[in-house]
Scaffold this motif. Sequence first.
Motif, short mmCIF file in Angstrom:
data_model
loop_
_atom_site.label_atom_id
_atom_site.label_comp_id
_atom_site.label_asym_id
_atom_site.label_seq_id
_atom_site.Cartn_x
_atom_site.Cartn_y
_atom_site.Cartn_z
N THR A 137 0.82 -1.21 0.00
CA THR A 137 0.00 0.00 0.00
C THR A 137 0.85 1.27 0.00
N PRO A 138 1.84 1.40 0.91
CA PRO A 138 2.68 2.61 0.85
C PRO A 138 3.44 2.70 -0.48
N GLY A 139 3.92 1.57 -0.98
CA GLY A 139 4.66 1.57 -2.24
C GLY A 139 3.79 2.04 -3.39
N THR A 140 2.55 1.57 -3.42
CA THR A 140 1.64 1.97 -4.48
C THR A 140 1.27 3.44 -4.37
N PHE A 141 1.03 3.91 -3.13
CA PHE A 141 0.73 5.33 -2.96
C PHE A 141 1.88 6.17 -3.48
N PHE A 142 3.10 5.79 -3.14
CA PHE A 142 4.27 6.58 -3.56
C PHE A 142 4.37 6.61 -5.09
N GLU A 143 4.12 5.47 -5.71
CA GLU A 143 4.12 5.41 -7.19
C GLU A 143 3.07 6.36 -7.78
N LEU A 144 1.87 6.29 -7.23
CA LEU A 144 0.78 7.11 -7.76
C LEU A 144 1.06 8.60 -7.53
N PHE A 145 1.58 8.91 -6.37
CA PHE A 145 1.89 10.30 -5.99
C PHE A 145 2.94 10.88 -6.95
N VAL A 146 4.03 10.15 -7.14
CA VAL A 146 5.09 10.63 -8.04
C VAL A 146 4.58 10.62 -9.49
N GLY A 147 3.86 9.56 -9.85
CA GLY A 147 3.31 9.48 -11.21
C GLY A 147 2.42 10.67 -11.52
N HIS A 148 1.62 11.07 -10.52
CA HIS A 148 0.72 12.22 -10.71
C HIS A 148 1.51 13.51 -10.91
N LEU A 149 2.49 13.76 -10.04
CA LEU A 149 3.27 15.00 -10.13
C LEU A 149 4.00 15.09 -11.48
N LEU A 150 4.56 13.96 -11.93
CA LEU A 150 5.29 13.96 -13.19
C LEU A 150 4.35 14.06 -14.38
#
Lengths: 301, 301
Positions: A137-150
């Motif tokens: 869950t934390p790993g996926t959130f981090f991916e989505l968070f960075v993916g969104h910003l980029l």
Amino acid sequence: MAKTKSRVGKSAAVAAILGKYEKLRANIGQAHGTALIAEIAADCSAYLETKAKRIDLKSSVGGKSYFAFSQDPRMSRAINQDLFIEDQRVLANLLGKLTADPGLDWLSAERCNRFLYTIAISFCALSDVTADNDQKTPGTFFELFVGHLLSITFGVKPRNQVEVLTVEDERSTLPTDFIFDLGPKQLKFHVPVKTSTRERAVQVWAHQRMLNGVYGEGRFKGVLVALAETKLDRRKLEVVEICLPDQWAVYQRFVARMDRVYYLDLPAKYAALARQFPYIPVKTLGEFFKEKDTLVKPESY
Amino acid sequence: MAKTKSRVGKSAAVAAILGKYEKLRANIGQAHGTALIAEIAADCSAYLETKAKRIDLKSSVGGKSYFAFSQDPRMSRAINQDLFIEDQRVLANLLGKLTADPGLDWLSAERCNRFLYTIAISFCALSDVTADNDQKTPGTFFELFVGHLLSITFGVKPRNQVEVLTVEDERSTLPTDFIFDLGPKQLKFHVPVKTSTRERAVQVWAHQRMLNGVYGEGRFKGVLVALAETKLDRRKLEVVEICLPDQWAVYQRFVARMDRVYYLDLPAKYAALARQFPYIPVKTLGEFFKEKDTLVKPESY
């Protein structure tokens, strides 16, 4: 066989946060995605300040101090004291500005990095103190968070696969980390996102190598984004940073070339790789938002 | 924080087996190593037959039947019915011959493969039914078991690192899987050993690429040894085989060339890779002992 991800008895507050997290994937690169991230960050910060207590940690990482949030019987991962925005009014103000202008041009690299670190680590800490052994869950959130910003920065949505000609006359797709494709005959970015790399770092260079092999050297710029390389011994309450700079140097020389590595909690041993051959430019993620215009210009190729 | 590897209340029989396993590392390539493996195999087989019960599994793998050993509340990984030697007298006879002649020339490839599969899977199953979530112990046993057999075959002890020139005037070592070095200006083998590869397979090709980069193409022959690619759903009692042959083909074309892949429980989808470009020779480990003379001859380079 006990389930490892039970959140039995989780509070309504935690359920609400996880509900917003579930909606994030469908809103990458959209204004509603920014709004969801802002809400999640504010909710996590409020939850941790009211329900969890702080525990100071012994830091074996030079020049860095760490603490953890604890909610019996669980303890969060290590949190970098200098990078964490404690004041919820300061955080709320920044989140309001983010929602209005998600390009992040309005913050210095250093302040931007602290802000993004606080958002990422707060969600991770919330997950840590409300579930057992859940890395996903934390790993996926981090991916989505960075993916969104980029996605906001590049102005395109990411893909998670590339097309490959595997055997004669047959096409196939290969799963990858994020791919940001700026259009036909324009730059393409290969962006692996990891909460930490540890002994799995070679995967990043191997995927870059594969893309170079399939599409030609340099067709994809390789940009790794990572959260931290800390490891917390929860019994000793001691934080160490696990870095393998010699191995990275070998990967960069002999497997493939990564154009950038961005960290939120930047390990000094990796930052040093930018200053000696084979020159891996490792910086804070905050710096990305200052050099993004250079990075996406064709002449930077 | 519950410990995941507790073997609280483990029997004297299990403790004795683990004691022999602990001694194995110091005896790789030596006669005593063969004796330890033979004792471990006999002990595991006896333990499973007397203390555990068999559970038939639903197989979603074409042409293969599987069962598991169960000792409440734990269940072993899936065991291939056709590859498992049930009769303890047959196994004892083979183990006796192994101790006398560990070169394994005296068995057909097919019988050799069944024999080695039985040894490897019996230890894994014993570990599975006596500890929770312990992947490390079976993985390490499999590495040591394969490392020992190959050490006997190649006549040299394996190393776990190679020397690399990382930055000017500085030497460094890089951790690898097994390296078998037949001497100055002779063949060298890079031998990753995995109980399964799953989504981690790219590491194998990436390490081969790195060795090719550091020492030149083809200096190290790449030989992957794996146990199986099965996955057991313990709730549904159903076995699936997870294979990604298209990805392997891309790695073989664009990351590095592996010379051989040997499986004990060979997936048909990987065996098919030997018959089409980019030709990955995937075979049973039993076949290795029939072609080893070819493989180690310089003219096979």
